[in-house]
Design a protein around this motif. Structure first.
Motif, PDB file in Angstrom:
ATOM      1  N   LYS A   3       6.796 108.044  65.344  1.00  0.00           N
ATOM      2  CA  LYS A   3       7.927 107.363  64.692  1.00  0.00           C
ATOM      3  C   LYS A   3       9.200 108.188  64.824  1.00  0.00           C
ATOM      4  O   LYS A   3       9.155 109.399  65.005  1.00  0.00           O
ATOM      5  CB  LYS A   3       7.638 107.100  63.216  1.00  0.00           C
ATOM      6  CG  LYS A   3       7.559 108.379  62.389  1.00  0.00           C
ATOM      7  CD  LYS A   3       7.283 108.062  60.936  1.00  0.00           C
ATOM      8  CE  LYS A   3       7.026 109.363  60.193  1.00  0.00           C
ATOM      9  NZ  LYS A   3       6.681 109.189  58.821  1.00  0.00           N
ATOM     10  N   ASN A   4      10.311 107.497  64.713  1.00  0.00           N
ATOM     11  CA  ASN A   4      11.612 108.151  64.612  1.00  0.00           C
ATOM     12  C   ASN A   4      12.267 107.663  63.328  1.00  0.00           C
ATOM     13  O   ASN A   4      12.254 106.475  63.032  1.00  0.00           O
ATOM     14  CB  ASN A   4      12.517 107.816  65.797  1.00  0.00           C
ATOM     15  CG  ASN A   4      13.891 108.455  65.628  1.00  0.00           C
ATOM     16  OD1 ASN A   4      14.048 109.660  65.721  1.00  0.00           O
ATOM     17  ND2 ASN A   4      14.888 107.645  65.349  1.00  0.00           N
ATOM     18  N   ILE A   5      12.823 108.592  62.599  1.00  0.00           N
ATOM     19  CA  ILE A   5      13.617 108.238  61.423  1.00  0.00           C
ATOM     20  C   ILE A   5      15.071 108.538  61.762  1.00  0.00           C
ATOM     21  O   ILE A   5      15.402 109.674  62.125  1.00  0.00           O
ATOM     22  CB  ILE A   5      13.181 109.045  60.194  1.00  0.00           C
ATOM     23  CG1 ILE A   5      11.787 108.607  59.773  1.00  0.00           C
ATOM     24  CG2 ILE A   5      14.180 108.869  59.053  1.00  0.00           C
ATOM     25  CD1 ILE A   5      11.195 109.405  58.652  1.00  0.00           C
ATOM     26  N   ALA A   6      15.901 107.523  61.701  1.00  0.00           N
ATOM     27  CA  ALA A   6      17.336 107.698  61.924  1.00  0.00           C
ATOM     28  C   ALA A   6      18.029 107.614  60.571  1.00  0.00           C
ATOM     29  O   ALA A   6      17.756 106.708  59.783  1.00  0.00           O
ATOM     30  CB  ALA A   6      17.860 106.616  62.863  1.00  0.00           C
ATOM     31  N   LEU A   7      18.903 108.563  60.311  1.00  0.00           N
ATOM     32  CA  LEU A   7      19.595 108.582  59.031  1.00  0.00           C
ATOM     33  C   LEU A   7      20.607 107.456  58.899  1.00  0.00           C
ATOM     34  O   LEU A   7      20.812 106.921  57.812  1.00  0.00           O
ATOM     35  CB  LEU A   7      20.317 109.914  58.837  1.00  0.00           C
ATOM     36  CG  LEU A   7      19.439 111.162  58.806  1.00  0.00           C
ATOM     37  CD1 LEU A   7      20.292 112.405  58.629  1.00  0.00           C
ATOM     38  CD2 LEU A   7      18.402 111.067  57.699  1.00  0.00           C
TER      39      LEU A   7
END
Length: 153
Positions: A3-7
């Motif tokens: 997963k990628n978490i983008a702020l």
């Protein structure tokens, strides 16, 4: 990559802010993102942290690695697990060109990766090619799982 978490959502304002930080060397702008990064990192589990590396040429050009700077300001200890082959700037490429890029990362210290969950820190998730290539190299070298956190997508 799991997963990628983008702020933040990548918009014109953020594009300008990140350009000042990344390309014009306004290192102090990274401080703006620190509270947001710290908040999101609280809920993430990982064994090792690494930043997307720059090629030697790009590092000389910019003067700092933007992902590493974010990790440093947040107080994360990083491990240099990847090296990068120098290529033309991603920002100069079209979406299709980015998506078809060959692997540009090589793993160092693969013994540190075995059965570990790795967190990659980077600035922007555009097409995801850079992060996918980095994750693939890390998984191939023995990492259990790879996730990432970026300022924007």
């Amino acid at each position: 990559m799991s997963k990628n978490i983008a702020l933040f959502h990548y918009n014109e304002y953020l594009k300008d802010l990140i350009a000042k930080y990344k390309y014009r060397g306004d290192y102090a702008l990274a401080e703006v993102f620190v509270p947001f990064l710290k908040e999101r990192l609280k809920d993430m589990e990982f064994d090792l942290v690494t930043a997307i590396p720059l090629s030697d040429e790009r590092l000389k050009e910019r003067g700092f690695n933007q992902g590493q700077a974010l990790a440093d300001l947040v107080g994360l200890h990083t491990v240099e697990t990847l090296t990068r082959i120098h290529t033309e700037k991603q920002s100069k490429k079209s979406r299709q060109e980015r998506m078809s890029l060959p692997q540009v990362f090589q793993v160092m210290q693969s013994d540190l990766l075995e059965h570990k969950s790795i967190l990659i820190i980077d600035d922007i998730y555009t097409t995801g090619t850079t992060l996918r290539h980095a994750a693939k190299a890390l998984i191939t070298a023995g990492a259990k799982e790879v996730s990432s956190i970026t300022l924007a997508r």
